[in-house]
Design a protein around this motif. Structure first.
Motif, short mmCIF file in Angstrom:
data_model
loop_
_atom_site.label_atom_id
_atom_site.label_comp_id
_atom_site.label_asym_id
_atom_site.label_seq_id
_atom_site.Cartn_x
_atom_site.Cartn_y
_atom_site.Cartn_z
N GLY A 159 0.70 -1.25 -0.03
CA GLY A 159 -0.17 -0.22 -0.03
C GLY A 159 0.74 1.14 -0.07
O GLY A 159 0.48 2.09 -0.70
N LEU A 160 1.80 1.16 0.89
CA LEU A 160 2.67 2.50 0.68
C LEU A 160 3.39 2.81 -0.32
O LEU A 160 3.62 3.62 -0.89
CB LEU A 160 3.80 2.21 2.02
CG LEU A 160 4.59 3.36 2.45
CD1 LEU A 160 3.96 4.71 2.47
CD2 LEU A 160 5.67 3.21 3.57
N VAL A 171 -5.77 9.58 -8.34
CA VAL A 171 -7.07 9.01 -8.96
C VAL A 171 -7.17 7.38 -8.51
O VAL A 171 -6.41 6.98 -8.88
CB VAL A 171 -7.09 9.51 -10.43
CG1 VAL A 171 -8.28 9.10 -10.91
CG2 VAL A 171 -6.73 10.91 -10.68
N LEU A 172 -8.46 7.10 -8.35
CA LEU A 172 -8.80 5.87 -8.22
C LEU A 172 -9.16 5.43 -9.46
O LEU A 172 -10.14 6.16 -10.27
CB LEU A 172 -9.91 5.65 -6.91
CG LEU A 172 -9.25 5.85 -5.49
CD1 LEU A 172 -10.32 5.75 -4.60
CD2 LEU A 172 -8.22 4.82 -5.30
N ARG A 211 0.04 4.82 -7.64
CA ARG A 211 -0.91 3.81 -8.30
C ARG A 211 -1.96 3.68 -7.22
O ARG A 211 -1.92 2.73 -6.46
CB ARG A 211 -0.12 2.61 -8.44
CG ARG A 211 1.21 2.67 -9.19
CD ARG A 211 2.28 1.52 -9.47
NE ARG A 211 2.63 0.85 -8.18
CZ ARG A 211 3.93 1.20 -7.96
NH1 ARG A 211 4.94 2.03 -8.81
NH2 ARG A 211 4.55 0.85 -6.87
N TRP A 212 -2.82 4.30 -7.16
CA TRP A 212 -3.69 4.43 -6.30
C TRP A 212 -4.87 3.29 -6.17
O TRP A 212 -5.16 2.81 -5.08
CB TRP A 212 -4.36 5.98 -5.99
CG TRP A 212 -3.47 6.91 -5.16
CD1 TRP A 212 -2.27 6.58 -5.10
CD2 TRP A 212 -3.95 8.00 -4.49
NE1 TRP A 212 -1.75 7.66 -4.42
CE2 TRP A 212 -2.82 8.68 -3.93
CE3 TRP A 212 -5.38 8.44 -4.20
CZ2 TRP A 212 -3.08 9.66 -3.36
CZ3 TRP A 212 -5.44 9.80 -3.57
CH2 TRP A 212 -4.06 10.37 -3.12
N PRO A 213 -5.31 2.78 -7.05
CA PRO A 213 -6.25 1.57 -7.05
C PRO A 213 -5.50 0.55 -6.38
O PRO A 213 -6.16 -0.20 -5.64
CB PRO A 213 -6.47 1.27 -8.76
CG PRO A 213 -6.40 2.68 -9.38
CD PRO A 213 -5.35 3.32 -8.66
N ILE A 225 2.93 13.40 -10.82
CA ILE A 225 1.91 12.51 -10.43
C ILE A 225 1.43 11.60 -11.89
O ILE A 225 1.51 10.11 -11.53
CB ILE A 225 0.58 13.21 -9.74
CG1 ILE A 225 1.16 13.78 -8.72
CG2 ILE A 225 -0.34 12.15 -9.77
CD1 ILE A 225 -0.05 14.65 -8.00
N GLU A 226 1.28 12.20 -12.82
CA GLU A 226 0.86 11.28 -13.84
C GLU A 226 1.81 10.55 -14.70
O GLU A 226 1.47 9.52 -15.41
CB GLU A 226 0.09 12.44 -14.94
CG GLU A 226 -1.40 12.88 -14.36
CD GLU A 226 -1.95 13.80 -15.37
OE1 GLU A 226 -3.27 14.15 -14.86
OE2 GLU A 226 -1.36 14.62 -16.12
N ARG A 227 3.17 10.67 -14.27
CA ARG A 227 4.17 10.00 -14.87
C ARG A 227 4.48 9.03 -13.63
O ARG A 227 5.66 8.16 -13.76
CB ARG A 227 5.48 10.96 -15.00
CG ARG A 227 5.35 11.93 -16.22
CD ARG A 227 6.75 12.19 -16.66
NE ARG A 227 7.34 13.32 -15.46
CZ ARG A 227 7.42 14.29 -15.36
NH1 ARG A 227 6.43 15.13 -16.19
NH2 ARG A 227 7.97 14.89 -14.41
#
Length: 354
Positions: free
Chosen positions: A119-120, A353-354, A127-129, A314-316
């Motif tokens: 998770g961490l 983003v999930l 990679r939030w999902p 973030i998006e990278r």
């Protein structure tokens, strides 16, 4: 949420496909002894890794040893990000954390610390999902454990799932009423949910139980700003400054500068921004730490420029020293009207983003 469901399915499939290891009770005594030495070696992380490697060499199916390795690697990603602008060291730690956690879970799917390590690592690399799936599995296994509750509450607060975060935090307080951190977690969950009055009550309880928890003073200040009590907010920020001492992180400096600005304490905000600039000359200040800093001194265009850079990172899937500041921005915890402007709002929606 489709990404989250896919992540859960992938994690479960991985564990099911690979779970062929030796039960924990069958571990070799010599390996168990080395594992115990490794745990005792902290904070000497080099010794910890060396002893765990020896334990695994003796017993390649020692799931707990892989899990502890994963914990170690995930825990030091943040330090690697703060130490160097080069993304490679943190990326290697991420790879090692995920590999060891997955190996541990393949051998023993009940190892909560392996899910926490996953998770961490996933959380820091955006990679939030996958992070939600791992933290969710840990919470399913040990819903009363303080560390599990901490991870679950904070991540769901960051991910803008307030009902889940608050329910878990209230349960944490019921289970651990004498622990300052339980009230801290409830205060944070309520703060991220935009409920300043109950958040303030929880954060005050945290401070009464342990006045050294600096984050409680910072978030209490933000809640008091929202409630129209700038003098109270300023006093809490002064306490936070006393607690973070001579070597605060850039993220802390910029978040407190912004909080001073929201409390109308412009001189203090400017003083801390000057400190942030000095930190940038000798070390790493993350893209995510600059936006609140620039907002603190009223430079909206520079704030927008740096928030754009942070969102691009973030998006990278690149970690950032200013992670926690980006969470404050995402939820607009300090109710800064500038962050509610459409162009800022559009960037905020792309943070995690999930």
């Amino acid at each position: 949420m489709n990404d989250y469901r896919a992540a859960v399915a992938t994690l479960c499939a991985l564990v099911a496909a690979l779970a062929t290891g030796t039960p924990a009770a069958a571990q070799r005594p010599e390996a168990v002894a080395l594992y115990a030495q490794a745990r005792a070696a902290l904070p000497d992380r080099e010794a910890l890794q060396r002893l765990l490697d020896q334990a695994i060499l003796l017993d390649p199916d020692y799931a707990a040893a892989y899990a502890l390795k994963a914990e170690h690697y995930a825990a030091i990603i943040g330090a690697a990000v703060a130490r160097s602008a080069d993304a490679a060291p943190a990326a290697e730690l991420d790879r090692l954390a995920v590999r060891n956690a997955e190996q541990a879970l393949a051998l023993d799917p009940s190892l909560v610390n392996a899910y926490a390590a996953l998770g961490l690592a996933h959380r820091q690399f955006w990679r939030w999902p996958e992070a939600l799936a791992a933290y969710g599995k840990a919470y399913e296994l040990t819903p009363s454990d303080p560390n599990t509750l901490f991870n679950w509450i904070w991540f769901n607060s960051f991910a803008r799932r307030p009902d889940i975060a608050i329910a878990a935090a209230r349960r944490g307080v019921e289970l651990h009423a004498a622990a300052a951190n339980a009230h801290r977690d409830l205060g944070l969950a309520l703060a991220y949910a935009g409920q300043p009055e109950p958040a303030s009550a929880a954060l005050r309880e945290c401070a009464e139980l342990d006045a050294r928890v600096s984050i409680c003073h910072i978030y209490l200040a933000l809640m008091q700003v929202r409630l129209g009590n700038p003098a109270v907010a300023a006093a809490e920020l002064a306490k936070a400054e006393e607690l973070f001492g001579t070597s605060p992180t850039p993220a802390t400096v910029s978040s407190v500068a912004h909080a001073y600005s929201r409390a109308g304490m412009r001189a203090d905000a400017t003083r801390l921004f000057t400190r942030l600039e000095a930190q940038a000359e000798s070390g790493v200040v993350g893209a995510g730490s600059w936006p609140l800093g620039y907002l603190a001194i009223g430079d909206v265009e520079r704030a927008f420029e740096w928030l754009t850079r942070a969102v691009e990172k973030i998006e990278r899937h690149e970690p950032d020293e200013g992670f926690f500041n980006l969470m404050i921005i995402k939820a607009n915890v300090g109710a800064n009207p500038i962050l509610d402007e459409p162009r800022f709002r559009a960037l905020r929606d792309r943070i995690g983003v999930l």
